[in-house]
Design a protein around this motif. Structure first.
Motif, PDB file in Angstrom:
ATOM      1  N   MET A 173       0.857  -1.175   0.000  1.00 23.05           N
ATOM      2  CA  MET A 173       0.000   0.000   0.000  1.00 23.05           C
ATOM      3  C   MET A 173       0.899   1.233   0.000  1.00 23.05           C
ATOM      4  O   MET A 173       1.771   1.379   0.843  1.00 23.05           O
ATOM      5  CB  MET A 173      -0.898  -0.027   1.232  1.00 23.05           C
ATOM      6  CG  MET A 173      -1.875   1.118   1.278  1.00 23.05           C
ATOM      7  SD  MET A 173      -3.011   1.016   2.663  1.00 23.05           S
ATOM      8  CE  MET A 173      -4.404   0.304   1.851  1.00 23.05           C
ATOM      9  N   GLN A 180      -2.407   5.838  -1.236  1.00 22.88           N
ATOM     10  CA  GLN A 180      -3.503   4.899  -1.009  1.00 22.88           C
ATOM     11  C   GLN A 180      -3.900   4.905   0.462  1.00 22.88           C
ATOM     12  O   GLN A 180      -5.086   4.870   0.792  1.00 22.88           O
ATOM     13  CB  GLN A 180      -3.098   3.493  -1.435  1.00 22.88           C
ATOM     14  CG  GLN A 180      -3.037   3.304  -2.926  1.00 22.88           C
ATOM     15  CD  GLN A 180      -2.513   1.933  -3.302  1.00 22.88           C
ATOM     16  OE1 GLN A 180      -1.788   1.306  -2.534  1.00 22.88           O
ATOM     17  NE2 GLN A 180      -2.870   1.475  -4.489  1.00 22.88           N
ATOM     18  N   GLN A 207      -9.696   8.268  -3.983  1.00 23.50           N
ATOM     19  CA  GLN A 207      -8.997   7.180  -4.663  1.00 23.50           C
ATOM     20  C   GLN A 207      -7.633   7.655  -5.144  1.00 23.50           C
ATOM     21  O   GLN A 207      -7.507   8.746  -5.711  1.00 23.50           O
ATOM     22  CB  GLN A 207      -9.815   6.678  -5.839  1.00 23.50           C
ATOM     23  CG  GLN A 207      -9.235   5.451  -6.475  1.00 23.50           C
ATOM     24  CD  GLN A 207     -10.172   4.857  -7.501  1.00 23.50           C
ATOM     25  OE1 GLN A 207     -11.163   5.470  -7.880  1.00 23.50           O
ATOM     26  NE2 GLN A 207      -9.859   3.672  -7.966  1.00 23.50           N
TER      27      GLN A 207
END
Length: 78
Positions: free
Chosen positions: A1, A5, A54
């Motif tokens: 990640m 994110q 996002q």
């Protein structure tokens, strides 16, 4: 990640949490709902009204975008 994110997840969690707690208070105070209906209704309303974040990889690098039903289009955050 990646870092963005993780940041998008945290932003989404915080925005949903604020809306969930706020709507839970409003539902308790101004409606006759009781029991599991209060958090369930607050969950549905919070899910619908919370902005969506996002992280997307583009040719210029990774960027953070936000979409919200009260804004037209998609906004680049970072």
């Amino acid at each position: 990640m990646t870092k963005l994110q993780l940041r998008s997840f945290i932003y989404q969690l915080i925005s949903f949490g604020i809306l969930f707690i706020g709507f839970q208070f409003l539902i308790k105070r101004y409606t006759n709902l009781s029991g599991w209906y209060i958090p369930l209704t607050a969950f549905v309303v919070g899910t619908i009204l919370a902005p969506q974040f996002q992280a997307v990889k583009t040719k210029d690098g990774e960027k953070l975008f936000m979409k919200w039903i009260f804004m037209k289009g998609i906004k680049q955050i970072k």
